[in-house]
Enzyme design. Structure first.
Site, PDB file in Angstrom:
ATOM      1  N   GLU A 192       0.811  -1.226   0.000  1.00  0.00           N
ATOM      2  CA  GLU A 192       0.000   0.000   0.000  1.00  0.00           C
ATOM      3  C   GLU A 192       0.848   1.282   0.000  1.00  0.00           C
ATOM      4  OE1 GLU A 192      -2.819  -0.355   3.209  1.00  0.00           O
ATOM      5  OE2 GLU A 192      -3.597  -2.243   2.451  1.00  0.00           O
ATOM      6  N   ASN A 245       2.040  -5.207  -3.158  1.00  0.00           N
ATOM      7  CA  ASN A 245       0.666  -5.550  -2.814  1.00  0.00           C
ATOM      8  C   ASN A 245      -0.128  -4.286  -2.504  1.00  0.00           C
ATOM      9  OD1 ASN A 245      -1.198  -7.826  -2.111  1.00  0.00           O
ATOM     10  ND2 ASN A 245      -1.140  -6.924  -0.055  1.00  0.00           N
ATOM     11  N   HIS A 284     -10.370  -5.950  -2.176  1.00  0.00           N
ATOM     12  CA  HIS A 284     -11.430  -5.689  -1.193  1.00  0.00           C
ATOM     13  C   HIS A 284     -12.531  -4.933  -1.938  1.00  0.00           C
ATOM     14  CE1 HIS A 284      -9.020  -7.222   2.047  1.00  0.00           C
ATOM     15  NE2 HIS A 284      -8.060  -6.350   1.823  1.00  0.00           N
ATOM     16  N   GLU A 302      -6.206 -10.760  -1.221  1.00  0.00           N
ATOM     17  CA  GLU A 302      -6.999 -10.505  -0.017  1.00  0.00           C
ATOM     18  C   GLU A 302      -8.486 -10.392  -0.362  1.00  0.00           C
ATOM     19  OE1 GLU A 302      -5.481  -7.230   2.321  1.00  0.00           O
ATOM     20  OE2 GLU A 302      -3.393  -7.676   1.829  1.00  0.00           O
ATOM     21  N   ASP A 312     -12.242 -10.162  -0.757  1.00  0.00           N
ATOM     22  CA  ASP A 312     -13.561 -10.252  -0.143  1.00  0.00           C
ATOM     23  C   ASP A 312     -14.468  -9.266  -0.868  1.00  0.00           C
ATOM     24  OD1 ASP A 312     -12.771  -7.766   1.083  1.00  0.00           O
ATOM     25  OD2 ASP A 312     -12.260  -8.784   2.944  1.00  0.00           O
TER      26      ASP A 312
END
Length: 346
Positions: free
Chosen positions: A148, A189, A225, A256, A258
C-alpha cells in the site's frame, strides 16, 4: 500447456466432491487460499475447514508477520505469532504467502516517530528485512515486500519511509528481501489496483522503478477488497493484470479477496449478485495464465475484518458466520470446475 494427473481428472467428474484448491490446481492454478489469524486457531470448527489442503492450498498470516509484532523495539525480534501460522500451514502441506515487510500501518512507534537520516532508515529497513525474511527463509512461497505505497489517485502515500527516502525505499526493500531469501517470490501488494486507472498506472511505474534500480520484483498482489454490485468488469480486471505482466513481473495474484455488502442484512438477490461478482473475479484469474491463485481474506464472515472497519457493512466471504457455504461458494466452485474440466479435455 498444463499437464493434468489422473487425480485431476477424477476431480472433474460430475458430482465429485472436489474442493476449491483441488479445482484451482486442476484448472492450472497454483492454489486457492485463505488468510487466517492467531485468535481463530482456537476455534475447532473453523480449523477443521481451514486445515484441509484440498480446500485451501495456501495460507496467509493476517497480522503476525507485520512489523509491530516482529520487531516491537529496535533489534528485538519476536516471531511467535507468525511461526504459529506458518507451522500450521506447513503441518497441513499448505503454501504460505508471507505478509508483510514494509507498510505505513501497524508500525511500532520507534519506527514511525523516529527522526531518521536517509542512511539510518535504510539501515533499519535492511536490518528488519534481513532478520525477518532470513527467519522464514525457505518457508514462504512469496513475500508482500511493500504494501500500500499509493494513494487512490496514484500519488505516493505519506509515510515515514516516503518522507525520509522518497520512492527509493521501495527498491531498497526489494533488494533486501531478495538478498535474504533468493527463492521467495517478491510482490508489491495494494488495493484498488484491480482495474485500470490512476492507481493501476502508478503500480506499473512501481514495477519499472524497482526493475530500473536493478532490484527484482516477481509479482503484483491485487488485494481485491471489493463491494457487491460494484466489481469491475472482467475485461478491466484482465487489462490491469496484463499491464503488470507487460511491465515485467512474472506473475500476479488476488491476495486478499472479499466482496462486502455496504449494508446488512443481505437479501437473497444480493447474495446472488455477490456470487456473480465472485465468479467474475475467479473467471478473470483463470483467463490470465500468470495469475497464480486467489486468496480470500479469511473464509468465514465470523472472522471477517470488514465490520470493524466499515460500519454497517459485512457478509463479505464465501462462508457465513455459522460456517454454511453461501451462493458465492457455489459459483466459485462451479467456475473452477468448468475450467478444470476444460483443462482435462484440452
Amino acid at each position: 500447456m498444463h499437464i493434468f494427473t489422473p487425480t485431476a481428472v477424477l476431480l472433474v467428474i460430475p458430482g465429485a466432491m472436489a474442493q476449491l484448491s483441488q479445482l484451482a490446481k486442476a484448472a492450472g492454478k497454483l492454489y486457492f487460499g485463505s488468510a487466517t489469524d492467531n485468535g481463530e486457531l482456537s476455534d475447532s470448527t473453523y480449523v477443521d475447514i481451514l486445515k484441509d489442503v484440498n480446500m485451501f492450498g495456501q495460507i496467509t498470516p493476517g497480522n503476525g508477520q507485520k512489523w509491530q509484532y516482529t520487531e516491537p523495539s529496535q533489534d528485538s525480534f519476536s516471531y511467535t505469532s507468525g511461526d504459529q501460522i506458518v507451522d500450521f500451514a506447513e503441518s497441513n502441506g499448505q503454501i504460505v504467502r508471507c505478509h508483510t515487510l514494509v507498510w505505513h500501518s501497524q508500525l511500532p512507534s520507534w519506527v514511525s516517530s523516529g527522526s531518521w537520516s536517509s542512511s539510518q532508515l535504510t539501515s533499519i529497513i535492511d536490518a528488519h528485512i534481513a532478520n525477518e525474511v532470513g527467519h522464514y527463509k525457505g518457508q514462504c512461497y512469496s513475500w508482500d515486500v511493500v504494501n500500500e505505497a499509493l494513494n487512490d489517485d496514484g500519488t505516493y502515500r505519506d509515510s515515514v519511509f516516503y518522507e525520509v527516502l522518497g520512492d527509493a525505499y521501495i527498491p531498497i526493500a526489494f533488494k533486501a528481501a531478495a538478498a535474504a531469501d533468493p527463492g521467495a517470490k517478491l510482490y508489491y501488494n495494494d488495493y484498488n489496483i484491480e482495474e485500470t486507472g490512476s492507481k493501476q498506472q502508478a503500480t506499473v511505474q512501481i514495477i519499472q522503478l524497482v526493475k530500473g534500480a536493478g532490484a527484482n520484483i516477481d509479482g503484483v498482489g491485487m488485494q481485491a477488497h471489493l463491494i457487491v454490485g460494484s466489481v469491475p468488469s472482467q475485461s478491466s480486471l484482465e487489462s490491469a493484470m496484463n499491464s503488470y505482466l507487460s511491465a515485467g513481473v512474472t506473475e500476479v495474484a488476488y491476495t486478499e479477496l472479499d466482496i462486502r455488502f455496504s449494508s446488512l442484512p443481505a437479501s437473497d438477490e444480493g447474495l446472488q449478485q455477490q456470487a456473480s461478482d465472485y465468479g467474475t473475479v475467479t473467471q478473470a484469474c483463470l483467463a490470465i495464465d500468470k495469475c497464480v491463485g486467489i486468496t480470500i481474506w479469511d473464509y468465514t464472515d465470523k472472522y471477517s475484518w470488514i465490520p470493524s472497519v466499515f460500519e454497517g457493512a459485512g457478509a463479505a466471504l464465501l462462508w457465513d458466520e455459522n460456517f454454511s457455504k453461501k451462493p458465492a461458494y457455489t459459483t466459485v466452485s462451479s467456475v473452477l470446475q468448468a475450467a478444470a474440466t476444460k483443462g482435462v479435455q484440452a
